[in-house]
Motif scaffolding. Structure first.
Motif, PDB file in Angstrom:
ATOM      1  N   GLU A   1      48.115  28.059   3.657  1.00 52.68           N
ATOM      2  CA  GLU A   1      47.508  28.613   4.866  1.00 52.68           C
ATOM      3  C   GLU A   1      47.897  27.771   6.087  1.00 52.68           C
ATOM      4  N   PHE A   2      48.319  28.444   7.165  1.00 53.30           N
ATOM      5  CA  PHE A   2      48.521  27.767   8.435  1.00 53.30           C
ATOM      6  C   PHE A   2      47.165  27.443   9.056  1.00 53.30           C
ATOM      7  N   ILE A   3      47.045  26.221   9.590  1.00 53.07           N
ATOM      8  CA  ILE A   3      45.870  25.826  10.355  1.00 53.07           C
ATOM      9  C   ILE A   3      46.215  25.834  11.844  1.00 53.07           C
ATOM     10  N   THR A   4      47.330  25.215  12.177  1.00 54.17           N
ATOM     11  CA  THR A   4      47.920  25.287  13.513  1.00 54.17           C
ATOM     12  C   THR A   4      49.415  25.551  13.321  1.00 54.17           C
ATOM     13  N   LYS A   5      50.172  25.499  14.393  1.00 54.82           N
ATOM     14  CA  LYS A   5      51.615  25.759  14.303  1.00 54.82           C
ATOM     15  C   LYS A   5      52.300  24.792  13.357  1.00 54.82           C
TER      16      LYS A   5
ATOM     17  N   LYS B   1      34.934  22.637   1.755  1.00 57.61           N
ATOM     18  CA  LYS B   1      35.517  22.785   3.080  1.00 57.61           C
ATOM     19  C   LYS B   1      36.425  21.598   3.367  1.00 57.61           C
ATOM     20  N   LEU B   2      37.414  21.839   4.219  1.00 57.80           N
ATOM     21  CA  LEU B   2      38.339  20.801   4.619  1.00 57.80           C
ATOM     22  C   LEU B   2      37.783  20.092   5.834  1.00 57.80           C
ATOM     23  N   VAL B   3      37.688  18.773   5.759  1.00 52.77           N
ATOM     24  CA  VAL B   3      37.111  17.973   6.846  1.00 52.77           C
ATOM     25  C   VAL B   3      38.229  17.123   7.469  1.00 52.77           C
ATOM     26  N   TRP B   4      38.287  17.140   8.806  1.00 44.81           N
ATOM     27  CA  TRP B   4      39.317  16.388   9.535  1.00 44.81           C
ATOM     28  C   TRP B   4      38.655  15.288  10.348  1.00 44.81           C
TER      29      TRP B   4
ATOM     30  N   ILE C   1      38.130  25.515   7.634  1.00 46.25           N
ATOM     31  CA  ILE C   1      38.946  25.884   6.480  1.00 46.25           C
ATOM     32  C   ILE C   1      38.100  25.676   5.231  1.00 46.25           C
ATOM     33  N   PHE C   2      38.063  26.701   4.381  1.00 42.06           N
ATOM     34  CA  PHE C   2      37.288  26.632   3.148  1.00 42.06           C
ATOM     35  C   PHE C   2      38.192  26.827   1.944  1.00 42.06           C
ATOM     36  N   LEU C   3      37.748  26.313   0.795  1.00 43.32           N
ATOM     37  CA  LEU C   3      38.490  26.420  -0.454  1.00 43.32           C
ATOM     38  C   LEU C   3      37.547  26.896  -1.548  1.00 43.32           C
ATOM     39  N   ALA C   4      38.119  27.547  -2.579  1.00 46.99           N
ATOM     40  CA  ALA C   4      37.311  27.998  -3.704  1.00 46.99           C
ATOM     41  C   ALA C   4      38.146  27.967  -4.967  1.00 46.99           C
ATOM     42  N   GLY C   5      37.471  27.884  -6.129  1.00 43.92           N
ATOM     43  CA  GLY C   5      38.196  27.803  -7.386  1.00 43.92           C
ATOM     44  C   GLY C   5      37.320  28.061  -8.583  1.00 43.92           C
TER      45      GLY C   5
ATOM     46  N   GLY D   1      40.920  20.689  -8.187  1.00 47.66           N
ATOM     47  CA  GLY D   1      41.670  21.929  -8.242  1.00 47.66           C
ATOM     48  C   GLY D   1      40.956  23.091  -7.569  1.00 47.66           C
ATOM     49  N   PHE D   2      41.735  23.904  -6.845  1.00 47.69           N
ATOM     50  CA  PHE D   2      41.209  25.115  -6.201  1.00 47.69           C
ATOM     51  C   PHE D   2      42.252  26.224  -6.328  1.00 47.69           C
ATOM     52  N   HIS D   3      41.775  27.477  -6.301  1.00 49.92           N
ATOM     53  CA  HIS D   3      42.673  28.625  -6.347  1.00 49.92           C
ATOM     54  C   HIS D   3      43.080  29.111  -4.964  1.00 49.92           C
ATOM     55  N   VAL D   4      42.195  29.010  -3.988  1.00 49.21           N
ATOM     56  CA  VAL D   4      42.424  29.662  -2.699  1.00 49.21           C
ATOM     57  C   VAL D   4      41.894  28.796  -1.571  1.00 49.21           C
ATOM     58  N   CYS D   5      42.593  28.834  -0.421  1.00 47.55           N
ATOM     59  CA  CYS D   5      42.157  28.152   0.795  1.00 47.55           C
ATOM     60  C   CYS D   5      42.385  29.105   1.959  1.00 47.55           C
ATOM     61  N   ARG D   6      41.371  29.259   2.825  1.00 45.57           N
ATOM     62  CA  ARG D   6      41.498  30.199   3.937  1.00 45.57           C
ATOM     63  C   ARG D   6      40.871  29.610   5.198  1.00 45.57           C
ATOM     64  N   LYS D   7      41.544  29.869   6.318  1.00 41.47           N
ATOM     65  CA  LYS D   7      41.048  29.451   7.627  1.00 41.47           C
ATOM     66  C   LYS D   7      40.220  30.578   8.236  1.00 41.47           C
ATOM     67  N   ALA D   8      39.227  30.223   9.042  1.00 43.34           N
ATOM     68  CA  ALA D   8      38.417  31.220   9.734  1.00 43.34           C
ATOM     69  C   ALA D   8      39.302  32.082  10.631  1.00 43.34           C
ATOM     70  N   LYS D   9      39.105  33.398  10.548  1.00 42.17           N
ATOM     71  CA  LYS D   9      39.888  34.302  11.390  1.00 42.17           C
ATOM     72  C   LYS D   9      39.524  34.115  12.856  1.00 42.17           C
ATOM     73  N   ASN D  10      38.273  33.809  13.110  1.00 38.97           N
ATOM     74  CA  ASN D  10      37.795  33.564  14.472  1.00 38.97           C
ATOM     75  C   ASN D  10      37.053  32.231  14.485  1.00 38.97           C
ATOM     76  N   GLY D  11      37.814  31.165  14.359  1.00 41.41           N
ATOM     77  CA  GLY D  11      37.214  29.839  14.294  1.00 41.41           C
ATOM     78  C   GLY D  11      38.230  28.822  13.839  1.00 41.41           C
TER      79      GLY D  11
END
Length: 339
Positions: free
Chosen positions: A280-284, A336-339, A325-329, A312-322
């Motif tokens: 998943e892209f987070i930024t450019k 969630k991804l913390v920066w 980033i969350f992950l699930a498995g 281990g996780f199966h999927v990671c997705r960024k908020a469409k309007n935000g």
């Protein structure tokens, strides 16, 4: 006594915070559900789907969840979901039979909007351009990959005319690993990737070989990410991940990058550390990828990857309007991804 210059002292003090800034924070785990469908509407509203007819929804950034089992579909594996708000979502059940269901009331009730009982029918992924137009893709039937479209928000779905289905090579298929092997490429176009005996990128009538490991039923591309800066039509920057999920610690030929809309590809200098099922892209320039052996991030468009978690996780997705980033498995893992 040596006096430390102020700038050096500042860098020294900030270094520990930087080192621990990039990490995966577990929000929930410990259930029998394997989650592969994830749709992050915004930084608050998240939907997830998985095995045993399970659907989950959070309205507080994943801190608490409401879990439900869709009545009559308790044995269905829902591997993809597209949510538009706290009330509206579309879920994809893989097969046999294959189903697509929709809710307009937050999961209290579901309507079957697509059903296909043909032998061998298996849906793999789903994507939407907007709240009205979407696409679903499935494994080959009679040597042709299955594709259906919706133009009314998922209320009805229509397959392509028979002559327009892409032809698959022997042993070529798709992976229902994270619902992300198909992505919007422009406002009207989509692209998708395959695996198995061969691994290819499909853009309308164009098929492009991918430099990923292939040759077995367990190999090839699992996910494609497309960076859309809303200026390029269609988008040019793509990253593909996959590998061999039976040899999930092997990093060879598990990632490829294109800067020209998929026409040419190159391998990263430092690949993700193992098989990866979602990217998943987070930024450019910033990306995240995950798989059964961990989570990696890249800060340079996918050329160099750094492992940040062995979870281990199966999927990671960024908020469409935000920005979140969350992950699930498996085992009901949500993080969630913390920066």
């Amino acid at each position: 006594m040596r006096v430390i210059p102020p700038v050096v002292f500042f860098i020294f003090c900030m270094t520990p915070a930087f080192l621990i800034a990039q990490h995966v924070k577990m929000l929930q785990r410990g259930t029998a559900t394997s989650i592969r469908g994830l749709s992050v509407v915004n930084d608050k509203i998240i939907w997830a789907t998985g095995t045993n007819g399970t659907v989950g929804r959070s309205a507080d950034s994943g801190n608490t969840w409401k879990w439900m089992r869709v009545k009559g579909f308790e044995k269905t594996d829902f591997r993809a979901i597209e949510a538009f708000d706290a009330a509206t979502a579309i879920i994809m059940g893989i097969g046999e039979p294959a189903y697509i269901l929709k809710t307009n009331d937050g999961g209290k009730s579901w309507k079957v909007v697509f059903e296909d009982r043909r032998k061998g029918m298996f849906l793999d992924a789903m994507a939407f351009w907007n709240e009205q137009s979407g696409i679903v893709i499935g494994d080959p039937l009679d040597e042709k990959l299955f594709i259906a479209r919706t133009f009314d928000g998922g209320d009805t779905w229509q397959g392509l005319p028979g002559q327009n289905y892409p032809v698959a090579q022997q042993g070529e298929a798709l992976f229902a690993a994270s619902g992300t092997n198909i992505r919007p490429l422009s406002k009207q176009e989509a692209c998708f990737v395959t695996g198995g005996t061969v691994s290819r990128l499909f853009i309308r009538n164009k098929m492009i070989a991918l430099p990923l490991v292939q040759g077995k039923a367990t190999t090839g591309a699992n996910s494609i990410a497309v960076y859309n800066n809303r200026k390029q039509k269609p988008a040019k920057h793509m990253v593909v991940v996959g590998g061999d999920f039976e040899a999930d610690t092997v990093a060879a030929q598990n990632c490829a990058i294109s800067q020209d809309g998929g026409n040419t590809w190159k391998a990263p200098e430092i690949p993700p550390q193992g098989y990866r099922s979602c990217v998943e892209f987070i930024t450019k320039k910033r990306l995240v990828t995950c798989g059964t052996t961990g989570v990696d991030i890249s800060e340079d468009g996918g050329m160099r990857w750094k492992l940040i978690s062995n979870e281990g996780f199966h999927v990671c997705r960024k908020a469409k309007n935000g920005k979140m980033i969350f992950l699930a498995g498996k085992d009901g893992r949500i993080a969630k991804l913390v920066w």
